[in-house]
Write a protein that holds these residues in place. Structure first.
Motif, mmCIF file in Angstrom:
data_model
loop_
_atom_site.group_PDB
_atom_site.id
_atom_site.type_symbol
_atom_site.label_atom_id
_atom_site.label_comp_id
_atom_site.label_asym_id
_atom_site.label_seq_id
_atom_site.Cartn_x
_atom_site.Cartn_y
_atom_site.Cartn_z
ATOM 1 N N GLY A 1 0.781 -1.224 0.000
ATOM 2 C CA GLY A 1 0.000 0.000 0.000
ATOM 3 C C GLY A 1 0.811 1.271 0.000
ATOM 4 N N LEU A 2 2.095 1.216 -0.341
ATOM 5 C CA LEU A 2 2.960 2.387 -0.367
ATOM 6 C C LEU A 2 3.649 2.501 -1.720
ATOM 7 N N ARG A 3 4.027 3.711 -2.072
ATOM 8 C CA ARG A 3 4.749 3.978 -3.314
ATOM 9 C C ARG A 3 5.944 4.873 -3.007
ATOM 10 N N ARG A 4 6.930 4.851 -3.885
ATOM 11 C CA ARG A 4 8.127 5.691 -3.738
ATOM 12 C C ARG A 4 8.098 6.800 -4.790
ATOM 13 N N MET A 5 8.247 8.026 -4.333
ATOM 14 C CA MET A 5 8.284 9.195 -5.219
ATOM 15 C C MET A 5 9.655 9.846 -5.125
ATOM 16 N N MET A 6 10.326 9.985 -6.256
ATOM 17 C CA MET A 6 11.621 10.658 -6.286
ATOM 18 C C MET A 6 11.410 12.166 -6.380
ATOM 19 N N VAL A 7 12.065 12.906 -5.483
ATOM 20 C CA VAL A 7 11.956 14.364 -5.446
ATOM 21 C C VAL A 7 13.350 14.958 -5.574
ATOM 22 N N ASP A 8 13.402 16.207 -6.063
ATOM 23 C CA ASP A 8 14.690 16.869 -6.185
ATOM 24 C C ASP A 8 15.057 17.536 -4.863
ATOM 25 N N GLU A 9 16.134 18.298 -4.875
ATOM 26 C CA GLU A 9 16.618 18.916 -3.641
ATOM 27 C C GLU A 9 15.673 19.987 -3.124
ATOM 28 N N ASN A 10 14.729 20.470 -3.976
ATOM 29 C CA ASN A 10 13.732 21.451 -3.554
ATOM 30 C C ASN A 10 12.379 20.813 -3.242
ATOM 31 N N GLU A 11 12.353 19.514 -3.083
ATOM 32 C CA GLU A 11 11.149 18.760 -2.749
ATOM 33 C C GLU A 11 10.125 18.747 -3.871
ATOM 34 N N HIS A 12 10.530 19.011 -5.099
ATOM 35 C CA HIS A 12 9.616 18.953 -6.225
ATOM 36 C C HIS A 12 9.539 17.515 -6.744
ATOM 37 N N PRO A 13 8.319 16.958 -6.885
ATOM 38 C CA PRO A 13 8.196 15.577 -7.373
ATOM 39 C C PRO A 13 8.747 15.451 -8.797
ATOM 40 N N LYS A 14 9.406 14.324 -9.059
ATOM 41 C CA LYS A 14 9.976 14.072 -10.385
ATOM 42 C C LYS A 14 9.315 12.861 -11.054
ATOM 43 N N VAL A 15 9.378 11.699 -10.430
ATOM 44 C CA VAL A 15 8.801 10.502 -11.041
ATOM 45 C C VAL A 15 8.618 9.450 -9.955
ATOM 46 N N LYS A 16 7.617 8.582 -10.143
ATOM 47 C CA LYS A 16 7.413 7.466 -9.244
ATOM 48 C C LYS A 16 8.367 6.333 -9.609
ATOM 49 N N LEU A 17 8.932 5.732 -8.590
ATOM 50 C CA LEU A 17 9.880 4.640 -8.795
ATOM 51 C C LEU A 17 9.164 3.307 -8.667
ATOM 52 N N ASP A 18 9.291 2.480 -9.703
ATOM 53 C CA ASP A 18 8.716 1.145 -9.662
ATOM 54 C C ASP A 18 9.676 0.187 -8.972
ATOM 55 N N LYS A 19 9.251 -1.035 -8.835
ATOM 56 C CA LYS A 19 10.083 -2.054 -8.201
ATOM 57 C C LYS A 19 11.354 -2.270 -9.017
ATOM 58 N N GLY A 20 12.503 -2.209 -8.353
ATOM 59 C CA GLY A 20 13.783 -2.396 -9.027
ATOM 60 C C GLY A 20 14.407 -1.123 -9.549
ATOM 61 N N GLN A 21 13.706 0.021 -9.466
ATOM 62 C CA GLN A 21 14.241 1.290 -9.936
ATOM 63 C C GLN A 21 14.825 2.077 -8.773
ATOM 64 N N TYR A 22 15.888 2.823 -9.054
ATOM 65 C CA TYR A 22 16.579 3.616 -8.035
ATOM 66 C C TYR A 22 16.820 5.015 -8.580
ATOM 67 N N LYS A 23 17.009 5.957 -7.666
ATOM 68 C CA LYS A 23 17.297 7.324 -8.088
ATOM 69 C C LYS A 23 18.689 7.387 -8.709
ATOM 70 N N ALA A 24 18.857 8.328 -9.642
ATOM 71 C CA ALA A 24 20.113 8.406 -10.381
ATOM 72 C C ALA A 24 21.055 9.459 -9.813
ATOM 73 N N LEU A 25 20.533 10.574 -9.303
ATOM 74 C CA LEU A 25 21.363 11.671 -8.819
ATOM 75 C C LEU A 25 21.495 11.619 -7.303
ATOM 76 N N GLN A 26 22.679 11.966 -6.812
ATOM 77 C CA GLN A 26 22.897 11.964 -5.372
ATOM 78 C C GLN A 26 22.103 13.054 -4.675
ATOM 79 N N SER A 27 21.771 14.121 -5.385
ATOM 80 C CA SER A 27 21.010 15.213 -4.772
ATOM 81 C C SER A 27 19.524 14.896 -4.669
ATOM 82 N N ASP A 28 19.051 13.879 -5.392
ATOM 83 C CA ASP A 28 17.640 13.489 -5.310
ATOM 84 C C ASP A 28 17.382 12.693 -4.041
ATOM 85 N N ARG A 29 16.120 12.716 -3.622
ATOM 86 C CA ARG A 29 15.694 11.954 -2.449
ATOM 87 C C ARG A 29 14.416 11.187 -2.800
ATOM 88 N N VAL A 30 14.028 10.279 -1.910
ATOM 89 C CA VAL A 30 12.845 9.443 -2.128
ATOM 90 C C VAL A 30 11.877 9.656 -0.974
#
Length: 553
Positions: free
Chosen positions: A181-210
């Motif tokens: 019942g949970l999802r992962r959303m990748m956000v940038d350093e300003n907390e702006h949503p970028k894309v939802k991460l599916d199973k097996g996907q990881y963020k690419a930039l070190q400045s991004d957060r989940v």
């Protein structure tokens, strides 16, 4: 004849030619780009060209940690080839000492190199400044390099763990898999949503957060249902799991639920808008360990709670009572008190009574629930003699499966393999037949027809070869072959009158059973039975109905 080829006595031409052949070993974990497979191969190829070597074989480990040999098929295959004498090379070219491994025990790294040396194959580190010739300086330099490689991994692990704890304390998600019942959303350093991460996907930039997000409303309803059934209805893990599977509600992996998933949901603080990190840890490839509560890292997940915090707190109290460790004498004393109050004992009474340990705790401490009953002087009305014969009948199921596999191979040329705890046969990855044990139930009188009950487990395809036992449940009375289109369920109920309804075939002997199975195969052109059709069952009261049909198959 001055230009004639002269072969000196004692010269082995095959050996001379073999000394010019070498193998390369390359490994890359998720480290630096200069350690990529292509860069290692380029450096090794340059070394081979300079020294007149021909690379005849490549052993490769991509995305593999060098902390241990487990999980490195390339290095394992290399060691096996060298030890078996099948290696057609005399040298192994490795980029540097760290590519051979970052073993925390430097003696382990030296051991694998010694195995190669003992079998006449030398390990060469192409990018190192020392020559691996066995000299004193070479040995000292190599020992220091091994220690430096191990220390680099240890220091990196400490830094990464500290960074993860800091990020988790800020409320971000650290790690890949998440709960139901949970999802992962990748956000940038300003907390702006970028894309939802599916199973097996990881963020690419070190400045991004989940960040964590809610799933569907149906999933949230299922989570609330689980808490309600556990806290208010006092249902056990098995009862909750059974209700979810019967309602065709799949877990977050699209598969049926298990008992172990229920307490995982009940203890997940993500459902009340919090994150918890460092519950467990695995340092430098060692075994997974559970950390004490004071080492956990809590943070606000910045999401709306799915479950009411009060209900979540009550669930944690119930979970803690199940995990409490008390002396065995105290466990038996509490069991006696409940027996005097209720007049009887069973698994449901034990699991739903406050102050009593879970049934699994009594089994762990006393060997079985029946043993705990005997220690307090209680005799269960349930026939427990059946439990003593489980191992015997499991061996009988395996024996019948092996006998059928031999007949199919000899008579029909079908190569089958054992599956499902050695009680079933698969042909080409498709379930062919499963052997079940059906014990005869005690009838109410001589005028009642005998009935048999077999535990079907999660078998939902293939033929069912049911071995029906006699009235004493000690020997096999006959066999029943049931088709694959039998309605799905946890148990198979059989009687004399139900064979026609189930389209079953009665077989007095095992030879008759084998002939019936061969006849079914011949009728289907030697093809394995198809998967059974899942019946459309309605969701049970108290749990929402799944939106899709994913569930038990």
């Amino acid at each position: 004849m001055a230009n004639a080829l002269v072969v000196r006595r004692g010269t082995n031409l095959a050996r001379r030619l073999r000394t010019q052949r070498a193998a390369e070993y390359v490994r890359m974990s998720r480290e630096l780009q200069r350690y990529s497979i292509e860069n290692q191969r380029a450096a090794i190829a340059a070394y081979a060209a300079t020294n007149g070597l021909a690379i005849v074989r490549t052993y490769e480990d991509q995305g593999r940690s060098g902390l241990r040999i487990k999980g490195r098929p390339g290095l394992i295959e290399l060691i096996e080839d060298v030890q078996s004498g099948q290696a057609d090379f005399d040298q192994i070219l490795v980029y540097d000492v760290s590519r051979w491994g970052r073993f925390q025990d430097t003696d382990e790294s030296a051991y694998y190199e010694f195995l190669c040396k003992m079998n006449g194959v030398r390990v060469v580190y192409c990018a190192e400044i020392f020559k691996n010739d066995g000299s004193f300086l070479s040995g000292m330099a190599k020992y220091m390099k091994r220690g430096m490689a191990a220390e680099w991994s240890r220091e990196l692990g400490v830094k990464v763990h500290a960074g993860h704890c800091r990020i988790a304390g800020l409320g971000y998600r650290v790690g890949g898999p998440i709960g139901y019942g949970l999802r992962r959303m990748m956000v940038d350093e300003n907390e702006h949503p970028k894309v939802k991460l599916d199973k097996g996907q990881y963020k690419a930039l070190q400045s991004d957060r989940v960040r964590l997000q809610h799933g569907t409303s149906e999933e949230a309803a299922v989570i609330r249902c689980v808490f309600d059934q556990f806290v208010n209805a006092r249902k056990s893990y098995s009862e909750i799991r059974r209700a979810l599977n019967d309602a065709n509600i799949a877990n977050h992996n699209g598969r049926p639920w298990t008992d172990g998933m229920i307490p995982t949901i009940l203890s997940n603080e993500n459902y009340i808008g919090k994150t918890v990190y460092n519950r467990t840890s695995r340092r430098l490839g060692e075994r997974l360990v559970k950390n004490p509560g004071h080492a956990w890292v809590h943070g606000a997940a910045a999401i709306e709670p799915i479950v009411d915090p009060e209900i979540f707190a009550r669930a944690q109290k119930l979970l803690a009572e199940r995990r409490v460790e008390i002396p065995e004498d105290e466990m038996l004393m509490r069991l006696r008190v409940v027996l005097r109050r209720r007049g009887k004992l069973n698994s449901n009474i034990i699991n739903t009574t406050l102050g009593l340990n879970h049934v699994s705790s009594y089994v762990k401490h006393f060997g079985s629930l029946r043993r705990a009953y005997s220690l307090i002087g209680y005799t269960s009305p349930r026939d427990c003699n059946w439990l003593d014969t489980w191992d015997h009948w499991a061996n009988e199921q395996t024996r019948h499966a092996n006998e059928l596999a031999e007949v199919l191979r000899t008579d029909l040329g079908l190569e089958s393999e054992l599956a499902q705890d050695n009680i079933a046969l698969d042909v080409g990855g498709t379930r062919l037949v499963s052997f079940l044990i059906a014990r005869q139930l005690t009838t109410r009188g001589p005028h009642h027809a005998p009935q048999w009950k077999a535990y079907r487990r999660q078998i939902s395809s293939g033929l069912l070869a049911v071995m029906r036992l006699d009235a004493t449940n000690r020997t096999i009375e006959d066999y029943v072959l049931l088709p694959s289109k039998l309605r799905a369920g946890r148990y198979v109920w059989l009687s004399t009158g139900s064979l026609a309804r189930h389209h079953g075939v009665l077989c007095p002997e095992v030879s008759d059973l084998i002939r019936a199975i061969k006849a079914r195969l011949a009728a289907s052109n030697h093809a394995a039975p198809t998967t059974s059709v899942q019946s459309n069952k309605q969701a049970k009261r108290g749990c929402p109905k799944a939106r899709s049909g994913r569930g038990r198959r």
